[in-house]
Design an enzyme around this catalytic site. Structure first.
Site, PDB file in Angstrom:
ATOM      1  N   GLY A   1     -13.914 114.111 -47.688  1.00 38.52           N
ATOM      2  CA  GLY A   1     -15.292 114.009 -47.199  1.00 38.52           C
ATOM      3  C   GLY A   1     -15.243 113.990 -45.682  1.00 38.52           C
ATOM      4  O   GLY A   1     -15.589 114.960 -44.998  1.00 38.52           O
ATOM      5  N   ARG A   2     -14.725 112.880 -45.159  1.00 38.77           N
ATOM      6  CA  ARG A   2     -14.636 112.670 -43.710  1.00 38.77           C
ATOM      7  C   ARG A   2     -13.935 113.827 -42.983  1.00 38.77           C
ATOM      8  O   ARG A   2     -14.390 114.268 -41.924  1.00 38.77           O
ATOM      9  CB  ARG A   2     -13.850 111.380 -43.466  1.00 38.77           C
TER      10      ARG A   2
ATOM     11  N   TYR B   1     -17.766  98.143 -39.797  1.00 37.75           N
ATOM     12  CA  TYR B   1     -16.299  98.204 -39.894  1.00 37.75           C
ATOM     13  C   TYR B   1     -15.593  97.956 -38.566  1.00 37.75           C
ATOM     14  O   TYR B   1     -14.371  98.064 -38.504  1.00 37.75           O
ATOM     15  CB  TYR B   1     -15.833  99.606 -40.333  1.00 37.75           C
TER      16      TYR B   1
ATOM     17  N   GLU C   1     -10.372 115.519 -52.710  1.00 33.96           N
ATOM     18  CA  GLU C   1     -11.800 115.280 -52.458  1.00 33.96           C
ATOM     19  C   GLU C   1     -12.053 114.836 -51.028  1.00 33.96           C
ATOM     20  O   GLU C   1     -12.508 113.702 -50.790  1.00 33.96           O
ATOM     21  CB  GLU C   1     -12.297 114.182 -53.410  1.00 33.96           C
TER      22      GLU C   1
ATOM     23  N   ARG D   1     -21.511 102.205 -38.769  1.00 30.41           N
ATOM     24  CA  ARG D   1     -20.053 102.022 -38.893  1.00 30.41           C
ATOM     25  C   ARG D   1     -19.453 101.059 -37.855  1.00 30.41           C
ATOM     26  O   ARG D   1     -18.613 100.243 -38.216  1.00 30.41           O
ATOM     27  CB  ARG D   1     -19.336 103.379 -38.882  1.00 30.41           C
TER      28      ARG D   1
ATOM     29  N   CYS E   1     -32.910  94.975 -33.295  1.00 31.01           N
ATOM     30  CA  CYS E   1     -33.006  93.567 -32.947  1.00 31.01           C
ATOM     31  C   CYS E   1     -31.821  92.789 -33.535  1.00 31.01           C
ATOM     32  O   CYS E   1     -31.989  91.954 -34.420  1.00 31.01           O
ATOM     33  CB  CYS E   1     -34.341  93.049 -33.484  1.00 31.01           C
ATOM     34  N   GLU E   2     -30.629  93.120 -33.070  1.00 33.73           N
ATOM     35  CA  GLU E   2     -29.389  92.488 -33.530  1.00 33.73           C
ATOM     36  C   GLU E   2     -28.403  92.542 -32.378  1.00 33.73           C
ATOM     37  O   GLU E   2     -28.203  93.615 -31.792  1.00 33.73           O
ATOM     38  CB  GLU E   2     -28.722  93.307 -34.656  1.00 33.73           C
TER      39      GLU E   2
ATOM     40  N   GLY F   1      -9.749 110.757 -48.448  1.00 32.76           N
ATOM     41  CA  GLY F   1      -9.150 109.743 -47.583  1.00 32.76           C
ATOM     42  C   GLY F   1      -8.390 110.258 -46.379  1.00 32.76           C
ATOM     43  O   GLY F   1      -7.843 109.453 -45.622  1.00 32.76           O
TER      44      GLY F   1
END
Ligand SMILES: Cc1ncc(COP(=O)(O)O)c(C=O)c1O
Ligand SMILES: N[C@@H](CCCC[NH3+])C(=O)O
Length: 440
Positions: free
Chosen positions: A292-293, A334, A290, A330, A361-362, A248
């Site tokens: 990650g990011r 988010y 832990e 992302r 196509c969004e 985190g």
């Protein structure tokens, strides 16, 4: 754009990463292209390793593979002395294929299947981070049948929820993960575990959120978890020898983000563990984190080629690139923000604010709503920084776009670590039933 890791602007005014000219990389490997800066990855690993006192035996650093995992990445992580957190049979399979040291693999997940538990037992992985009662009982049965002992950490939902700018402490926790602490589930798990064969209790785990900048939630988590450890010891005699505090740790994406040095988290966590363990008369547990990011996020960038440009006077200028939400979900998912640079105009000042959109196509297929750039033209190579975490791993084939290639760059060399998916890859899993055979 803030230059990350080994990024530089060379004499030709072009962006380089790992000593490689990004315009050349785009030419050689095509776009969209994920570019991973090996020195930056290794420096991030080393910073965690040093700050948390891994060599001194205070902690273990386990890289969260969900952020980005390939066999090459496994090799880098292992060579830096980090462990690996996997959350599925697929991640485990990748780690095993890479020859990752099995004793340093931690298996997470709220719904591990029978097959996944068998796969992990077969491999002899280091720790099962057990999430719920059903898993605990199934694991006990499977390990007993095999004459094995599974080393277990219980995942607890501690009632601390951390967000980017605040944290709240809740009595009643609404989360799919782990054994809830305030309602007594976590204690109940320890009681049941004590009598189960084939299981060895190693400790407790919690994860309070992602992209966290504050130190206080970690400090609180330590206190709450060690109080639980003391209660478990009192009730069952089980000793928490490992305290896993999850990941985190927040990173820079844009100037709105103010990440703390890793040392600040380490100092806060290690100090609080030492003090609380002493106060509660517990043996000091090994700390596990832990990230990650924080390991891979700033080390990854995505290069795109600019295509069409649509200007709506008085409204906005849309600059479309050859990727989008399929390679980076992302922003759409988010509202995540990023910065960009034109690799071929890296020394020119920003003169316009444009919206970077993808080719899906969004309408929501946006990468950056407001990017400050020099005048953008078709054919420019646009680079978005800090896409290393949860970019490729959350990518899709939406609109039948093939996933981009990825290269690992270092000291002027670029090595392919993921091949670009081509149209045949997209057809690979298609099956046409006989009754649909074309007859006309
Ligand atoms: C259990 C667990 N550990 C580690 C991580 C890694 O988090 P981050 O990438 O924010 O460091 C996550 C994801 O949020 C997680 O759920
Ligand atoms: N995937 C998320 C973070 C979730 C991490 C997994 N628990 C992101 O891109 O920020």
């Amino acid at each position: 754009m803030h230059l990350q890791g080994t990024m530089q602007v060379n004499a030709q005014g072009r962006l380089t990463i790992g000593g490689c000219d990004v315009v050349e990389l785009a030419r050689e490997f095509g776009t969209p292209l994920y570019i991973f800066d090996e020195d930056c990855i290794r420096n991030n690993c080393r910073e965690f390793y040093r700050a948390f006192g891994v060599k001194e035996g205070l902690a273990k650093v386990i890289y969260a593979g969900k952020a980005f995992l390939t066999t090459a990445m496994c090799r880098i992580i292992a060579s830096e002395g980090l462990g690996l957190d996997v959350v599925s049979g697929g991640e485990l399979y990748t780690a095993l294929a890479a020859g990752f040291p099995v004793e340093n693999i931690y298996f997470h997940g709220n719904n591990k299947s029978y097959a996944e538990l068998c796969q992990a037992l077969e491999a002899g992985i280091g720790r099962f981070v057990v999430d719920n009662f059903a898993e605990l009982e199934l694991l006990s049965r499977l390990s007993t049948e095999r004459g094995q002992v599974a080393r277990v950490i219980l995942r607890v939902t501690p009632g601390i929820e951390a967000h980017t700018h605040h944290y709240i402490r809740t009595g009643q926790i609404d989360s799919k993960f782990g054994f809830t602490l305030p309602n007594g589930q976590a204690m109940e798990a320890a009681r049941r575990l004590k009598d189960l064969p084939g299981i060895e209790f190693k400790g407790l785990h919690c994860h309070i959120g992602s992209q966290i900048f504050e130190l206080e939630p970690y400090s609180q988590a330590v206190a709450v978890m060690l109080e639980l450890a003391a209660a478990i010891k009192e009730a069952t005699g089980l000793i928490t020898s490992e305290l896993d505090l999850g990941g985190g740790f927040g990173i820079y994406y844009t100037a709105e983000d103010h990440p703390r040095p890793v040392g600040a988290y380490a100092e806060t966590i290690l100090t609080r563990v030492r003090e609380e363990a002493r106060a509660l008369n517990l043996p000091q547990p090994l700390v596990i984190v832990e990230p990650g990011r924080a390991i891979i996020g700033p080390a990854g960038s995505t290069a795109y080629t600019v295509g069409t440009i649509k200007e709506i006077p008085g409204v906005r200028k849309y600059v479309a690139v050859d990727g989008g939400m399929a390679d980076n979900i992302r922003p759409a998912l988010y509202g995540a923000k990023y910065e960009a640079i034109l690799a071929n105009k890296a020394n020119l000042p920003a003169t316009e604010t444009v919206a970077i959109t993808g080719k899906c196509c969004e309408s929501g297929d946006m990468l950056i709503w407001e990017a400050d750039l020099p005048r953008v033209e078709a054919g420019d190579i646009l680079v978005i920084s800090c896409t290393g975490a949860y970019g490729y791993t959350m990518s899709s084939n939406y609109n039948r776009l093939g996933r981009p290639a990825a290269v690992l760059v270092r000291e002027g060399n670029a090595d392919l670590i993921l091949k670009r998916e081509d149209y045949n890859d997209l057809l690979r899993n298609d099956v046409v039933p006989a009754r649909l055979v074309w007859t006309r």
